[in-house]
Structure formats: C-alpha cells, structure tokens
Write an enzyme that holds these catalytic residues in place. Structure first.
Site, short mmCIF file in Angstrom:
data_model
loop_
_atom_site.label_atom_id
_atom_site.label_comp_id
_atom_site.label_asym_id
_atom_site.label_seq_id
_atom_site.Cartn_x
_atom_site.Cartn_y
_atom_site.Cartn_z
N GLU A 1 25.30 25.92 1.50
CA GLU A 1 25.93 26.41 0.19
C GLU A 1 26.45 27.70 -0.20
O GLU A 1 26.74 28.77 0.81
CB GLU A 1 23.52 26.57 0.11
CG GLU A 1 23.64 27.87 -1.42
CD GLU A 1 22.65 28.45 -1.48
OE1 GLU A 1 21.11 28.18 -1.14
OE2 GLU A 1 22.30 29.53 -2.00
N SER B 1 24.65 29.55 -6.21
CA SER B 1 23.13 29.78 -7.18
C SER B 1 23.66 29.84 -8.01
O SER B 1 23.29 31.67 -8.49
CB SER B 1 21.92 29.09 -6.63
OG SER B 1 21.59 30.61 -6.69
N ARG C 1 24.54 32.55 8.95
CA ARG C 1 25.22 32.72 7.62
C ARG C 1 24.28 33.73 6.55
O ARG C 1 24.55 33.24 5.46
CB ARG C 1 24.81 31.62 5.73
CG ARG C 1 23.83 30.84 6.25
CD ARG C 1 23.74 29.41 5.99
NE ARG C 1 23.06 28.37 5.86
CZ ARG C 1 21.82 28.31 4.59
NH1 ARG C 1 23.26 27.83 4.11
NH2 ARG C 1 21.42 27.95 4.80
N HIS C 2 23.97 34.42 7.17
CA HIS C 2 22.50 35.37 6.57
C HIS C 2 23.01 36.85 6.98
O HIS C 2 23.55 37.37 8.36
CB HIS C 2 21.61 35.47 6.56
CG HIS C 2 21.15 34.51 6.23
ND1 HIS C 2 20.28 32.89 6.60
CD2 HIS C 2 20.41 33.81 4.60
CE1 HIS C 2 20.12 32.25 5.67
NE2 HIS C 2 20.21 32.95 4.44
N GLU D 1 16.46 40.36 4.32
CA GLU D 1 14.65 39.07 5.12
C GLU D 1 15.92 39.48 6.08
O GLU D 1 16.61 39.84 6.94
CB GLU D 1 15.19 37.61 4.63
CG GLU D 1 16.59 37.66 4.82
CD GLU D 1 17.86 36.54 3.20
OE1 GLU D 1 16.63 36.51 2.65
OE2 GLU D 1 18.10 37.07 3.21
N ARG E 1 19.74 42.14 0.95
CA ARG E 1 18.84 41.37 1.36
C ARG E 1 18.11 42.16 2.95
O ARG E 1 19.06 41.79 4.34
CB ARG E 1 19.15 40.04 1.64
CG ARG E 1 20.26 39.39 0.02
CD ARG E 1 19.20 39.32 -0.21
NE ARG E 1 19.67 38.98 -1.99
CZ ARG E 1 19.82 37.90 -1.79
NH1 ARG E 1 19.44 36.49 -1.45
NH2 ARG E 1 20.49 37.03 -4.04
N ARG F 1 30.43 34.02 2.06
CA ARG F 1 30.38 32.37 2.27
C ARG F 1 31.48 32.05 2.34
O ARG F 1 31.78 30.91 2.65
CB ARG F 1 28.73 32.43 2.34
CG ARG F 1 27.74 31.84 2.74
CD ARG F 1 26.61 31.23 2.51
NE ARG F 1 25.02 32.25 3.02
CZ ARG F 1 23.83 32.08 2.73
NH1 ARG F 1 24.11 30.61 1.73
NH2 ARG F 1 23.34 32.78 3.05
O1 4AD Z 1 20.86 32.13 -3.83
P1 4AD Z 1 20.62 33.44 -4.12
O2 4AD Z 1 19.79 34.60 -3.58
O3 4AD Z 1 20.93 33.22 -5.07
C1 4AD Z 1 21.25 34.76 -6.45
O4 4AD Z 1 21.30 35.70 -6.54
C2 4AD Z 1 20.77 34.40 -8.57
N1 4AD Z 1 20.22 35.60 -8.81
C3 4AD Z 1 21.96 33.68 -8.32
C4 4AD Z 1 22.36 33.08 -9.73
O5 4AD Z 1 22.04 33.90 -10.61
N2 4AD Z 1 21.46 32.43 -10.16
O6 4AD Z 1 22.16 34.26 -3.78
C5 4AD Z 1 23.37 33.48 -4.07
C6 4AD Z 1 24.55 33.94 -3.43
C7 4AD Z 1 23.81 32.12 -2.50
O7 4AD Z 1 24.56 31.27 -2.67
C8 4AD Z 1 24.75 32.44 -0.72
O8 4AD Z 1 26.27 32.35 -1.13
C9 4AD Z 1 25.19 34.14 -0.94
O9 4AD Z 1 24.45 34.48 -2.38
N3 4AD Z 1 23.94 35.45 -0.43
C10 4AD Z 1 23.72 35.49 1.14
N4 4AD Z 1 25.81 35.11 1.29
C11 4AD Z 1 24.97 36.21 3.31
N5 4AD Z 1 23.86 36.62 3.12
C12 4AD Z 1 22.82 36.52 2.65
N6 4AD Z 1 21.48 36.78 3.16
C13 4AD Z 1 22.49 35.66 1.30
N7 4AD Z 1 22.48 35.50 0.24
C14 4AD Z 1 22.76 34.34 -0.62
#
Ligand code: 4AD
Length: 461
Positions: A384, A387, A241-242, A235, A233, A435
């Site tokens: 969270e 998701s 937490r990111h 971002e 990612r 997480r």
């Molecule tokens: O919520 P996210 O972005 O969802 C997906 O990637 C979907 N494809 C999931 C699905 O099957 N619908 O990411 C899923 C999880 C989040 O709940 C969080 O625990 C973790 O990934 N996550 C991160 N962990 C660390 N750093 C980040 N930048 C994160 N972004 C998401």
C-alpha cells in the site's frame, strides 16, 4: 579569483587547461615517494588526480608526502591541469585526469572513520562474497557518512523528483498548496497511535495526518488542495514499511458525482510522476540498482482499477481465503499484487469499495450498501502507498460515525462544526512519500528512503 570547476563537468576538450576543484579525498593509491594517485570525490563524481614530483610544476617530494597523508573524506582544493590518461588506470571514473600542481587541505576528517563510504556502498552480493560492509543499523547511526554513497544520493534525488512531479501535476490541475497545523487538540485518524504533548497546559498531540484541516480547507471554498508535510504516528510498528515520522503527500478535492473522480486523479498523477522520474533520473536509478538490484516498475498508461470484492474473488480462485468484510493483511496484499501482475501485467493498481468497518470514521459509506465504502487503496508491487476516500459531509452522520469509532467528539468539535456551515461533497487521499520511493525502487526497507528516519527505537541522528 579562480573559478571552480565541477568534477562532473570535466571533459576531454578541457585537456591542457588549469582547473580548480573542491572535493573529498576518496582514496589514495601510493606508487612511490615521487608519485601517487589521489581520487577526489564530489557528490558521486570522481576524478583521479595524479601527484608527481616535478621541478617544472613546482611539486616537491614533500608535497607528494603531504597528499599521501591526507585523511580519507577530508575536503581538499586541487589546482592542476586536465590531462588525458596515457593508459587507463583502474578505479578512475572520469575520462580525464588532473595533473596536480597544488593541493590544499580545507578541512580534515578524522584519521580513522567509523564507516567508509566504499563499505557503506557495498551491495548485498559483495558483502555475501566476503567484502567488508556495514549493516543497516550501523549505517543509520552514521547516516551523514552513509548518505554520501551514490545509491543514497540517487534515492534522495528521486525523492525530490517525486515531489516535483506531484506539485507540477496538481498545480496544473488547479490545486493549491496548503500547510495544515501539526499541533492538534485531538487525534486526526482516531486510535491511540498519537504523540501526546503539553500545549501550554492544554493536552495536545502531533497530527497523524492533515486529514481534518485539509477537509476544513474544502469547507472554506479552496475546492482543490494538496500538501507535502510531516506526519506523526506513535504506533509501535517494527516493520520494513512503518516510520514514526514520514512525509505525507495529501490531496483533498470537491467532487461532483462520484468518488471515481478522485481515483481518476490518482490514475493520472502517479504515471505522470513515474514517467518524470524515468525521464530525469536514469543516472540515479542506475546508481541505486548497482547497490540494490531491482526491475523497473511495471505500470499501465491507464491505471487498473479493481473492486475489493474482485480482489477477494481473485484471491479465492488462487486458494487464498480473505474476509470480504475485513481488511487485507500484508500477506494477502502481496499475494494479490502478484495475481494482478500475472493477469494484468501491472505493479501499480487501485483497489476500491473497501468494507466500511476497516476504514476511518470520516469515510463515506456506499449509498447502495453501507457495509462497503466509497474508498480505495493504491498499491505498488503489492504494498500500500495510498489510502483515500470520499468523506462524510453530513455533520450528524459524521458525529455518529466518530462516536462509533470511540472518538471523543469534543476534541474534534471545530472540525465537525465546519460541516454545519455548509460543505460540498468531497474526498481525497494520503500518500507516504518514503513508501513511494521505496517501492518504485524495489527497496526492502523504508528507512532507506527517509533522510534521518524516526522509528520506535530511533530518535537520532
Ligand atoms: O493510510 P493512512 O493512515 O491514511 C491517512 O492518513 C488518510 N488521512 C488518508 C486520506 O486522505 N484518506 O496513510 C496514508 C498513507 C499510507 O497509504 C502509507 O503510504 C503512508 O501514508 N503511511 C505510512 N508511511 C510510513 N510510515 C507509517 N507509519 C505510515 N502510515 C501510513
């Protein structure tokens, strides 16, 4: 030809026997030119090795001097007899000691290290009380030393057990493990937070999740799949937490009737993992708690499930306004976590039926009200960790939703086409491994649960 003994295996019954151990010089306590105490550390076990000048043992004064001059963190081989200490000496963590016969330096560490394990292992309380410590950034810069602390050894052991629990439960339920490609032509989650790269002259990016290909595996009749793999990612999130790279635990499965089938799995899988950790990692949890105090996670055998609307209502009753068609923010998620804990006595729960507007393009809208979706988030201690959702399996609706989200459908053509060849209703979820471990252990920063974390400012070590 001598066998190696592990420090953690040293027991009183071995008194009198000669052992050979390899470990690091943790500290040395000088008594006199004829005597000193060398603490040898192996992973997070320590043993006190007593060096005493002795004709009988062939230990000379020079030998005592040699041991005294060893640099901390050097690797040494020690040969000596297991002895029971006559009076317990502070600092030793083993019941037994070793009366040294020989010490060899296997590999020396620098005389002056930029960070000492003792300092990296200091608790907040100790640092506030004026003891030397190191801040998180310094520790991350010197991560190979930092990782040697008992708390860190514990954290990564728990990370390992989390994956064991994940795999064990899913394999038993007939899931198969896949590996989706990380080099993609288009973004997998939409949005601009992707690492772009050049793929032999073709624009490409690093996968933001296994989303597209795990769904395509379902289109390919795998029925139930899971993955453990790196997720990227781009971002610019400077939060606790990111990360820019994390380990994603992903599931995708065909469903028969309702997205509750996916939530049923979550509700069983995570208590299984939590119990697994609690059963296998008491020593590790204790080591972590010593440096970072926390309360054990409260979770119910039957996972609590609330609708998004119920969550909004609970917040409203507590005087917190939140948009029923918007998303929760970090604050409101925390607040709701506390309300749920108060009312249901759990720190682990599922919130489902989210507003469609705040979910990714591939999310299935609710049949009875397209403003809401067949989706869910899962929380630990008000944050969270997951998701998930049922996915759109109709290629026309999928194309329409992708366009509405501003996605160039040409870049995901092969994905959308997969549904034209016939696809079952399906759904799944994604979990951030770091997480889960951070929140299970009540830690305050995700960098603590990533071996070598990658964030917008950190690409090394
Ligand atoms: O919520 P996210 O972005 O969802 C997906 O990637 C979907 N494809 C999931 C699905 O099957 N619908 O990411 C899923 C999880 C989040 O709940 C969080 O625990 C973790 O990934 N996550 C991160 N962990 C660390 N750093 C980040 N930048 C994160 N972004 C998401």
């Amino acid at each position: 030809g001598k066998e190696w003994t592990d420090v953690r295996e040293l027991v009183e019954a071995m008194a009198g026997t000669e052992v050979l151990i390899r470990g690091r010089v943790h500290t040395y306590r000088h008594v006199s030119s004829k005597k000193g105490f060398l603490i040898v550390r192996q992973k997070w076990s320590r043993v006190q090795c007593v060096v005493t000048e002795s004709k009988e043992n062939h230990v000379s004064v020079n030998m005592v001097k040699f041991v005294k001059q060893l640099n901390s963190e050097s690797f040494v081989d020690v040969i000596g007899y297991v002895v029971l200490p006559k009076d317990p000496v502070t600092g030793a963590t083993q019941q037994v000691e070793i009366q040294v016969r020989k010490v060899y330096c296997v590999n020396s560490a620098l005389q002056q290290l930029p960070l000492y394990v003792e300092d990296a292992a200091r608790s907040e309380a100790d640092i506030q009380a004026g003891k030397p410590g190191a801040n998180q950034d310094t520790r991350l810069n010197l991560r190979v030393i930092d990782l040697r602390t008992a708390a860190n050894q514990g954290i990564f052991s728990i990370q390992g057990w989390t994956q064991i629990g994940w795999r064990e439960c899913l394999l038993r339920k007939g899931f198969i493990e896949i590996h989706s490609p990380k080099l993609l032509a288009g973004s997998s989650e939409g949005g601009s937070a992707v690492f772009r790269l050049d793929y032999k002259g073709q624009p490409a990016c690093l996968a933001q999740s296994p989303q597209l290909h795990k769904q395509m595996a379902i289109c390919a009749d795998f029925e139930r799949v899971f993955e453990v793999g790196a997720v990227y990612r781009a971002e610019d999130s400077f939060t606790h937490r990111h990360l820019c790279e994390f380990i994603g635990l992903d599931v995708e499965m065909a469903i028969h009737k309702h997205y509750s089938e996916i939530m049923d799995l979550v509700g069983e899988l995570f208590p299984f993992i939590f119990n697994k950790i609690n059963e296998n990692c008491q020593k590790e949890l204790e080591a972590i708690r010593k440096q970072y105090p926390f309360q054990p996670l409260k979770f119910l055998p039957k996972t609590l499930r609330l609708t998004f609307a119920e969550g909004i209502q609970m917040l409203k009753e507590a005087g917190v306004e939140a948009d029923p068609l918007g998303d929760l923010n970090t604050e409101t998620e925390r607040k709701l976590g506390l309300l749920v804990l108060e009312k249901y006595n759990t720190e682990f729960y599922i919130l489902h039926r989210y507003p469609s507007a705040v979910r990714p393009f591939y999310t299935m809208p609710c049949a009875d009200d397209p403003n809401y979706s067949n989706s869910f988030d899962v929380f630990i201690r008000g944050e969270e960790i997951i998701s998930g959702a049922q996915r759109v399996h109709d290629p026309e609706l999928l194309t329409e939703q992708a366009k509405r989200f501003g996605i160039d459908v040409e870049t995901i053509k092969t994905y959308i086409d997969s549904f034209r060849y016939g696809a079952p209703p399906h759904g799944g979820f994604g979990v951030g491994l770091e997480r889960v471990v951070m929140l299970f252990c009540g830690l305050n920063n995700i960098r603590k649960t990533s071996l070598f974390p990658r964030d917008p400012l950190r690409l090394a070590p």
